[in-house]
Design an enzyme around this catalytic site. Structure first.
Site, PDB file in Angstrom:
ATOM      1  N   HIS A 291       0.855  -1.191   0.039  1.00  0.00           N
ATOM      2  CA  HIS A 291      -0.084  -0.161   0.108  1.00  0.00           C
ATOM      3  C   HIS A 291       0.823   1.208  -0.069  1.00  0.00           C
ATOM      4  O   HIS A 291       0.785   2.180  -0.841  1.00  0.00           O
ATOM      5  CB  HIS A 291      -0.969  -0.051   1.232  1.00  0.00           C
ATOM      6  CG  HIS A 291      -1.725   1.237   1.411  1.00  0.00           C
ATOM      7  ND1 HIS A 291      -3.157   1.099   0.927  1.00  0.00           N
ATOM      8  CD2 HIS A 291      -1.623   2.463   1.903  1.00  0.00           C
ATOM      9  CE1 HIS A 291      -3.726   2.197   1.102  1.00  0.00           C
ATOM     10  NE2 HIS A 291      -2.641   2.917   1.388  1.00  0.00           N
ATOM     11  N   GLU A 292       1.734   1.234   0.870  1.00  0.00           N
ATOM     12  CA  GLU A 292       2.624   2.452   0.907  1.00  0.00           C
ATOM     13  C   GLU A 292       3.606   2.636  -0.321  1.00  0.00           C
ATOM     14  O   GLU A 292       3.938   3.636  -0.609  1.00  0.00           O
ATOM     15  CB  GLU A 292       3.267   2.610   2.332  1.00  0.00           C
ATOM     16  CG  GLU A 292       2.671   2.481   3.723  1.00  0.00           C
ATOM     17  CD  GLU A 292       1.555   3.452   3.639  1.00  0.00           C
ATOM     18  OE1 GLU A 292       1.847   4.572   2.987  1.00  0.00           O
ATOM     19  OE2 GLU A 292       0.455   3.238   4.193  1.00  0.00           O
ATOM     20  N   HIS A 295       1.702   4.633  -2.841  1.00  0.00           N
ATOM     21  CA  HIS A 295       1.798   5.944  -2.593  1.00  0.00           C
ATOM     22  C   HIS A 295       3.136   6.124  -3.008  1.00  0.00           C
ATOM     23  O   HIS A 295       3.291   7.686  -3.774  1.00  0.00           O
ATOM     24  CB  HIS A 295       1.957   6.265  -1.059  1.00  0.00           C
ATOM     25  CG  HIS A 295       0.568   6.296  -0.554  1.00  0.00           C
ATOM     26  ND1 HIS A 295      -0.699   7.038  -1.112  1.00  0.00           N
ATOM     27  CD2 HIS A 295      -0.278   5.492   0.448  1.00  0.00           C
ATOM     28  CE1 HIS A 295      -1.838   6.790  -0.349  1.00  0.00           C
ATOM     29  NE2 HIS A 295      -1.601   5.800   0.490  1.00  0.00           N
ATOM     30  N   GLU A 321      -4.699   7.978  -2.914  1.00  0.00           N
ATOM     31  CA  GLU A 321      -5.125   6.857  -2.113  1.00  0.00           C
ATOM     32  C   GLU A 321      -5.233   5.841  -3.195  1.00  0.00           C
ATOM     33  O   GLU A 321      -5.060   4.301  -2.995  1.00  0.00           O
ATOM     34  CB  GLU A 321      -6.282   7.041  -1.097  1.00  0.00           C
ATOM     35  CG  GLU A 321      -6.691   6.028  -0.585  1.00  0.00           C
ATOM     36  CD  GLU A 321      -5.722   5.445   0.619  1.00  0.00           C
ATOM     37  OE1 GLU A 321      -4.790   6.200   0.795  1.00  0.00           O
ATOM     38  OE2 GLU A 321      -5.984   4.353   1.319  1.00  0.00           O
TER      39      GLU A 321
HETATM   40 ZN    ZN Z   1      -3.155   5.171   1.989  1.00  0.00          ZN
END
Ligand code: ZN
Length: 527
Positions: A291-292, A295, A321
């Site tokens: 997830h990170e 980003h 996001e």
């Molecule tokens: Zn996030």
């Protein structure tokens, strides 16, 4: 050196007039130079604050907290003073006039627009209101912690009543809005309106409830194998292997450990991921990293020409996001992804998965089950949590709902949308810190992010028909190139709706997400 960046902001109109194609450097307006110099300093101050913030969350000893708070507050104050000076206002006004005939899509025009939006926001809210709100938020947050601990809404209620009043007052500083909630949404999703949200939710909610019903009528899939301890360092190693294959550039980024996962960047050449390493539930640390990294890939794909300007940011919170979710779910929870990585995963966590087949693992990973909180929700139920809270927020802002009735309304909506009722207010209306930390209007960006990720994914698969095969073979270059070209490289130049339209041919719609869910979960649950 600010001068380097100044020449990178090209004026398309000037290019044409001065024949920049002939190799001459495109000219810049003197006032644009002056503005860019100020903006570069503001970005530097903010990035320096971000370095301190990163350190605070990763390596700083507990004793550093007080001094760090003072350092951060000094840097933030200096950045605010530099940015909100009268001179910036004058430059923006003059430049708007000077650029009135220029290409509306040129970097310079967009830069002025984006900066003017930030400037207006920064100067419209009176400093004493900001101070009052900061104090109230601190007190509210403490009250919320106590209220949640004792599962007693009445402790938090008077604070929330004041926060709602202050949110209404905040909206009055921006008199042009159609709805007071528009102003709150605009802070995380510029350009989005309450009316857009209502239309989106009206299309989404009944379909999600129906899909959840169809899933509930089928036998539940097994996921007991995830309820074991998965060695955290092996999760880390597997995570590094995965995100390296995604294309995360380690010369321009690094990974560290923290308690709440996050990503921060101090420029295109320094993108930091921080992850939480825990042995359970399941392989959640691996997904936190993915997830990170999502980003982070966005930041690493930024346009170097936008460095030290407000254009060097993601289009919005939701767009940012959406990229984390795209890598975490559309890629990381897909069958082709696990066809490639499952043998490695089995080996890393042997003997946990020795007798678990790929299909059992894939289904278990995507198990759908109504839960009490968004952060633990699966792809199908996730947005029902967002819709629930957002509907209550809109009602509060309109004055149609009173804070007193929130616990009851919360539970009624949980029952209606998810079929479960929280056993107490701690796990119901008091479950998370979004209200106590003054983040009304933030929740809708989670749903927007889901919708955008699926809409981009549908288009990517049309443009790259061989994508599943490539992922099955651990190849992500084409996917990353597509995202860089269509999303990452534009920074904040276009608003989210515009960017999504440019990339997919239409503004944000619910259909691709619903198609994605129905197809995926129809296969998993067999309907
Ligand atoms: Zn996030």
């Amino acid at each position: 050196m600010a001068g380097i960046e100044l020449t990178r902001i090209r004026l398309n109109q000037a290019d044409v007039i001065n024949g920049a194609r002939g190799g001459r450097r495109p000219p810049t307006l003197p006032k644009l130079r002056e503005l860019l110099k100020i903006l570069a300093e503001v970005v530097d101050l903010n990035n320096a604050a971000a370095v301190l913030g990163w350190d605070e969350e990763t390596y700083m000893p507990e004793g550093g907290a007080k001094a760090r708070g003072q350092q951060l507050s000094t840097l933030e104050r200096l950045a605010h003073i530099r940015f909100t000076s009268d001179r910036v206002g004058e430059l923006l006004t003059d430049l708007k006039r000077e650029l009135s005939g220029a290409d509306p899509n040129s970097d310079a025009v967009r830069l002025i627009e984006v900066t003017a939006q930030d400037y207006t926001k920064a100067i419209r809210v009176p400093p004493d209101f900001v101070g009052k709100l900061a104090n109230l938020t601190t007190l509210s947050h403490r009250a919320w912690i106590r209220a949640k601990k004792m599962s007693d809404f009445s402790i938090f209620r008077p604070h929330l009543e004041k926060l709602v009043e202050m949110s209404k007052q905040y909206a009055t500083f921006f008199p042009k809005s159609d709805h007071p909630y528009d102003v709150l949404i605009d802070d995380s999703e510029p350009g989005m309106k309450t009316a857009d949200l209502r239309a989106m939710f009206a299309a989404l909610r009944p379909e999600l409830v129906k899909l959840l019903g169809a899933i509930a009528s089928r036998p539940q899939v097994e996921n007991l194998f995830l309820h074991r301890d998965y060695d955290k360092m092996r999760q880390r190693d597997l995570g590094v292997e995965v995100i390296t294959k995604f294309g995360f550039n380690w010369r321009r980024g690094r990974l560290d450990e923290t308690t709440h996962p996050f990503m921060t960047s101090f420029g295109i050449g320094d993108v930091r991921i921080a992850t939480r390493l825990v042995p359970n539930p399941g392989i959640s640390s691996l997904f936190d990293m993915i997830h990170e990294a999502g980003h982070g890939l966005y930041q690493q794909g930024a346009n170097p020409a936008y460095e030290r300007t407000p254009l060097n940011e993601s289009a919005s919170v939701a767009m940012d996001e959406s990229q984390a979710l795209l890598w975490e779910y559309l890629v990381g929870h897909s069958l082709p992804f696990w066809e490639h990585f499952y043998p490695l995963c089995q080996k890393a966590f042997s003997p946990h998965l020795d007798s678990v087949t790929l299909m059992t693992f894939y289904r278990g990973l995507n198990r759908v089950e109504p839960s009490l909180i968004r952060t633990e929700a699966d792809e199908v139920t996730y947005n029902l949590h967002v819709i629930l809270r957002t509907e209550l927020e809109i009602g509060l802002l309109e004055g149609k709902i009173s804070v007193r009735d929130l616990p009851e309304l919360w539970n009624a909506k949980m029952k209606e949308y998810l079929g479960i009722v929280p056993p107490d207010d701690a796990r119901g209306v008091l479950q998370d810190a979004h209200w106590s930390s003054d983040q009304m209007g933030y929740f809708p960006c989670y749903t927007n992010a889901n919708l955008i990720s699926a809409q981009l994914w549908e288009k990517i698969n049309q443009d790259l028909p061989d994508l599943s095969n490539r992922i099955r073979n651990g190849k992500f270059e084409e996917l990353l190139s597509w995202l860089r070209e269509k999303v990452y490289g534009h920074g904040r130049k276009f608003e989210t709706q515009e960017l999504v339209r440019m990339a997919t041919g239409s503004g944000i719609t619910v259909e691709p997400y619903l198609r994605y869910l129905k197809e995926k979960y129809g296969q998993i649950y067999g309907f």
